[in-house]
Write a protein that holds these residues in place. Sequence first.
Motif: not given
Length: 334
Positions: A195-199, A235-238
């Motif tokens: 889904p779009f909009g889910q990091a 913490e690494v977020i894509d």
Amino acid sequence: MSTDERLITYAEALNEAIREEMEKNEDIILLGEDIGPYGGVFNVTKGLFEKYGADRVIDTPISEAGFAGAGIGAAMTGLKPIVEFMWIDFTFVALDQILNQGAKMAYMSGGQTTVPIVFRTQGGGGRGNAAQHSQSLETIFAHVPGMKVVLPSSPYDAKGLLKTAIRENCPVMFIENKLLYNTKGHVPEEEYTIPFGQANVLIEGEDITIVSISRSVHLSLEAAETLKAEGIHAEVIDLRTLVPLDIESIKDSVKKTNRLIIVHEAAKSFGWGAELAAQISEEVFDYLDAPVYRIGAKDTPIPYNMKLEKEVLPKVEDIVDDIKKSLYMKEGSR
């Protein structure tokens, strides 16, 4: 080998996504330069011309304005075009079609028409391709309402996000990275979408949050590993998508770590990192123990000379240095 252990390249994952969706939906057509028998400059459309023919895989003249407009018209009249721009830099030739027509048409028609189109392209530097073939322009498309903006960092995400993009009923700017095409990752054979909009939280940590997209995610992961050896847990977020933006995941992370660093390959000034920094400062300022740091390319056209290019683009050392500044901030350290 089980399907969840299957390793394929980023380019192969994109090819699979297009191939599978074209098999299911005869309204999907491809337009772009050298995408037919040649298979695309990065082999993403390899084999599709032979399978689906010239009526659905259409080699176009070198006229981005022309084939972007043709794709938008086709989308408005019932087809599902995937339009490839060989380099993101060449989208400038077709910005009127993309942003004034494609992005706005559903709004300006009061919803009487839609534009279900995917604009595929690639950006970024690192290959010595010089200033007109190395830009990161995602902020431009994220800035104009009416278009979704996607930047996958792995083969798994590339396939799942492209399938989602193709099934959307609105314009999508799908931006790949030229240095990721040959990277390999686990991609299941089973059907899936993202889904779009889910990091995606790739590494959990409590000391600082690193937010990134596309190839910069890999730099961020490398920086996090370097810092881990020193007892610093990042913490690494894509983000995966800029539009829609998963601001909630970032806010939740900042509430935990109290620090934020944003990494992108686009020029630092006026980049999407500034927008994200502003939103975090507006909405969770009380949780911040240090200013939000931004890392981007230097504000200069990308040099052809690869030694100079390396100095202009963000590096792992830049991320490590700024994280240490944030954690051990002293008066005047910025």
